[in-house]
Design a protein around this motif. Structure first.
Motif, short mmCIF file in Angstrom:
data_model
loop_
_atom_site.label_atom_id
_atom_site.label_comp_id
_atom_site.label_asym_id
_atom_site.label_seq_id
_atom_site.Cartn_x
_atom_site.Cartn_y
_atom_site.Cartn_z
N GLY A 110 0.81 -1.21 0.00
CA GLY A 110 0.00 0.00 0.00
C GLY A 110 0.85 1.26 0.00
N GLU A 111 1.88 1.28 0.85
CA GLU A 111 2.78 2.44 0.90
C GLU A 111 3.54 2.60 -0.41
N ARG A 112 3.96 1.47 -0.99
CA ARG A 112 4.70 1.51 -2.26
C ARG A 112 3.80 2.06 -3.37
N THR A 113 2.54 1.61 -3.41
CA THR A 113 1.60 2.09 -4.42
C THR A 113 1.38 3.59 -4.25
N THR A 114 1.17 4.03 -3.02
CA THR A 114 0.92 5.45 -2.76
C THR A 114 2.13 6.31 -3.14
N ALA A 115 3.31 5.88 -2.72
CA ALA A 115 4.52 6.65 -3.02
C ALA A 115 4.78 6.72 -4.52
N ARG A 116 4.65 5.59 -5.19
CA ARG A 116 4.90 5.58 -6.63
C ARG A 116 3.89 6.45 -7.36
N ALA A 117 2.63 6.40 -6.95
CA ALA A 117 1.60 7.21 -7.59
C ALA A 117 1.83 8.69 -7.33
N GLN A 118 2.12 9.06 -6.09
CA GLN A 118 2.34 10.47 -5.76
C GLN A 118 3.51 11.06 -6.52
N ARG A 119 4.54 10.27 -6.71
CA ARG A 119 5.74 10.77 -7.41
C ARG A 119 5.60 10.70 -8.92
N SER A 120 4.82 9.74 -9.42
CA SER A 120 4.70 9.55 -10.88
C SER A 120 3.65 10.44 -11.52
N LYS A 121 2.55 10.68 -10.82
CA LYS A 121 1.45 11.44 -11.43
C LYS A 121 1.87 12.82 -11.93
N PRO A 122 2.68 13.58 -11.20
CA PRO A 122 3.11 14.88 -11.75
C PRO A 122 3.92 14.74 -13.05
N LEU A 123 4.71 13.67 -13.15
CA LEU A 123 5.46 13.44 -14.40
C LEU A 123 4.53 13.05 -15.54
N LEU A 124 3.51 12.26 -15.23
CA LEU A 124 2.54 11.89 -16.26
C LEU A 124 1.78 13.12 -16.73
N GLU A 125 1.48 14.03 -15.82
CA GLU A 125 0.82 15.29 -16.21
C GLU A 125 1.74 16.12 -17.10
N LEU A 126 3.03 16.15 -16.78
CA LEU A 126 3.99 16.87 -17.63
C LEU A 126 4.08 16.24 -19.02
N LEU A 127 4.06 14.91 -19.07
CA LEU A 127 4.06 14.23 -20.37
C LEU A 127 2.82 14.59 -21.17
N TYR A 151 1.70 7.21 -27.86
CA TYR A 151 1.38 7.66 -26.50
C TYR A 151 -0.11 7.98 -26.36
N ASP A 152 -0.63 8.72 -27.32
CA ASP A 152 -2.05 9.08 -27.27
C ASP A 152 -2.95 7.85 -27.30
N ASN A 153 -2.65 6.92 -28.21
CA ASN A 153 -3.47 5.72 -28.36
C ASN A 153 -3.41 4.80 -27.14
N GLN A 154 -2.28 4.79 -26.46
CA GLN A 154 -2.08 3.89 -25.32
C GLN A 154 -2.14 4.63 -23.98
N HIS A 155 -2.56 5.86 -24.00
CA HIS A 155 -2.52 6.74 -22.82
C HIS A 155 -3.03 6.06 -21.55
N ASP A 156 -4.25 5.60 -21.56
CA ASP A 156 -4.84 5.04 -20.34
C ASP A 156 -4.10 3.77 -19.90
N ALA A 157 -3.75 2.93 -20.85
CA ALA A 157 -3.05 1.68 -20.52
C ALA A 157 -1.64 1.96 -20.00
N LEU A 158 -1.00 3.02 -20.48
CA LEU A 158 0.32 3.39 -19.98
C LEU A 158 0.24 3.95 -18.56
N HIS A 159 -0.84 4.63 -18.24
CA HIS A 159 -0.98 5.28 -16.94
C HIS A 159 -1.49 4.36 -15.84
N ARG A 160 -1.93 3.17 -16.16
CA ARG A 160 -2.54 2.28 -15.15
C ARG A 160 -1.59 1.82 -14.07
N PHE A 161 -0.31 1.85 -14.31
CA PHE A 161 0.65 1.37 -13.31
C PHE A 161 0.55 2.14 -11.99
#
Length: 181
Positions: A110-127, A151-161
């Motif tokens: 749970g902590e790993r998922t939260t940390a990875r999401a919090q740190r990755s989401k801003p980068l995904l927004e920049l992308l 990237y556009d075609n696979q956007h949601d599938a790329l972001h699911r991690f």
């Protein structure tokens, strides 16, 4: 392809299945053998964007999850013609892998998922912002347009991690096994 099946109690089962055929050129080719794939609720399939998987995703029983190395490869190919522009998304993708490696050391899921999401989401927004800003500025027949299209075609599938730290950013191990057939 790597199938990630959460199964009972959130346990993870990984599976890779290939059907090997001989092509007309006499080479071996590994085609995912999907005839007997059975999944439980919330199963993810980590693969490239090959249309062979579309039938599995259509039922909703399997959730598409795309490989960031496949996405990265398109931007890497664009370095030859659009180096200055291609370096932007490549550096952001590299940072996603850094974050993933750093977060993999966190023992609690749970902590790993939260940390990875919090740190990755801003980068995904920049992308996403980078894509929006440059989509109409590139040669529509060039490799950078192809990368943006992927990237556009696979956007949601790329972001699911970001939803589950058990979901890998890539399927390199299964690709390596396929090459060794």
């Amino acid at each position: 392809a790597v199938a990630i099946d959460r199964g009972q109690g959130g346990s993870v089962a990984l599976a890779a299945a290939y059907h090997v055929i001989k092509t007309t050129g006499g080479r071996l080719a590994g085609i995912p053998d999907l005839r007997d794939v059975r999944v439980s609720d919330a199963a993810h399939l980590l693969a490239d964007a090959a249309p062979i998987y579309h039938e599995l995703y259509a039922t909703g029983d399997v959730i598409e999850h795309c490989c960031w190395f496949h996405c990265r490869r398109y931007f890497y190919r664009a370095l030859e013609t659009d180096k200055a522009l291609a370096l932007g998304p490549l550096s952001l993708i590299a940072k996603l892998f850094e974050i993933d490696a750093e977060c993999s050391e966190i023992p609690d899921h749970g902590e790993r998922t939260t940390a990875r999401a919090q740190r990755s989401k801003p980068l995904l927004e920049l992308l996403d912002q980078w894509m929006d800003r440059h989509r109409d500025q590139v040669d529509p027949r060039g490799p950078l347009a192809t990368a943006i299209g992927y990237y556009d075609n696979q956007h949601d599938a790329l972001h699911r991690f970001v939803d589950d730290a058990r979901l890998s950013l890539h399927n390199n191990l299964s690709e390596q096994h396929l090459r060794n057939l």
